[in-house]
Design an enzyme around this catalytic site. Sequence first.
Site, PDB file in Angstrom:
ATOM      1  N   CYS A 101       1.096  -1.125  -0.272  1.00 31.60           N
ATOM      2  CA  CYS A 101      -0.151  -0.017   0.070  1.00 31.60           C
ATOM      3  C   CYS A 101       1.002   1.223  -0.110  1.00 31.60           C
ATOM      4  O   CYS A 101       0.575   2.128  -0.810  1.00 31.60           O
ATOM      5  CB  CYS A 101      -0.934  -0.176   1.291  1.00 31.60           C
ATOM      6  SG  CYS A 101      -2.069   1.513   1.228  1.00 31.60           S
ATOM      7  N   CYS A 198      -6.373  -3.980   6.692  1.00 30.93           N
ATOM      8  CA  CYS A 198      -7.289  -2.958   6.584  1.00 30.93           C
ATOM      9  C   CYS A 198      -8.633  -3.716   5.782  1.00 30.93           C
ATOM     10  O   CYS A 198      -9.708  -3.398   6.339  1.00 30.93           O
ATOM     11  CB  CYS A 198      -6.919  -1.550   6.011  1.00 30.93           C
ATOM     12  SG  CYS A 198      -6.577  -1.585   4.556  1.00 30.93           S
TER      13      CYS A 198
END
Length: 385
Positions: A101, A198
């Site tokens: 990410c 997440c």
Amino acid sequence: MRVLAAMSGGVDSAVAAARAVEAGHDVVGVHLALSRMPGTLRTGSRGCCTVEDSMDARRAANLLDIPFYVWDFSDRFKADVVDDFIDEYAAGRTPNPCMRCNEKIKFAALLDKAIALGFDAVATGHYATLTDGPGGRELHRASAWAKDQSYVLGVLTAQQLAHCYFPLGDTPSKDLIRAEAADRGIQVAQKPDSHDICFIPDGDTRGWLSDHLDRESGEIVDESGTVIGTHDGANGYTVGQRKGLQLGRPAPDGKPRYVLSIRPVSNQVVVGPKDRLAIASMAGGRYSWAGEPGIDVGETFDCDVQIRAHADPVPARARLAPVRDEDRTEQHRDGAEHEIVVDVDLAQTEPLLGVAPGQTAVLYRGTRVLGQFTIDRAIPAPVAA
């Protein structure tokens, strides 16, 4: 300086944005919408980037009186992070989605868009320090090692570091950040830190993978190939795992067994004693340098290597070496001709345990991040007689 403040909805990024404003910069806040389910809600400290986080970020921006936008990066996030996560597990590897990410979203897609819009830097709430060295911008650990996040920033390149801004790097504790947020009237001063992956907010990685990968039962074998149990899907295991094996017979010495490797082609999980998890060397590709280390091919250099965000670094010697034909795997899909090889200095430390292909190794020299690579193979340490 025109600064784009990446605001996750947490206390760290809110204080980072506040400090950027206080420093006199022209600040604009942005929240990244990464979920493909915009109605997703947050549960305590599980997950991040939810609709509630977006609302928290907007309130903080309103308090700071700065413009605020929400940018939808969900398609890019799915392709570069979620799909990569699935593909890596399918290949028997253990990926780190936070590294991907940072590499692909927060400091590639976001930074590229910020520069195209005329911003000079992107500010985030990461705990790390930037300095200007003789070779350009350098990335260093935060002043408080307990909160240091330089490991997850190890994927940043020299060009990206030139446009990064980490206002929290010199703050010695999270308690001080929370106190500062409360003094500034920021509502998320006591908001729990997010943790876990997440896009798997309930923390059940194995269950999530079951919904995204075909699972086929297979054999659990020892290192000699003897079948000692069965599993319901090799992609549900990772190197170093002990729980959940449900073996039908104990080890001859009565000690627990651990996952030593995953064999996706034969759909086997290999298990053995804990001491067989110890490794003396590792190697891998997809490497990058955080700055200009000035290291030539074949040159051996001293460093520390860290293989997890909260692991202790260990002394090692590393080199950039040509990829040998016998070591080339499908993971060398970028056609790279070189890889990083790291030998742990066993005279100064114990062997590393449970190093899995797919993990990220970050190299340090003192507090400075030199670079990183994705581990393709780990070489076991000699077993004491």
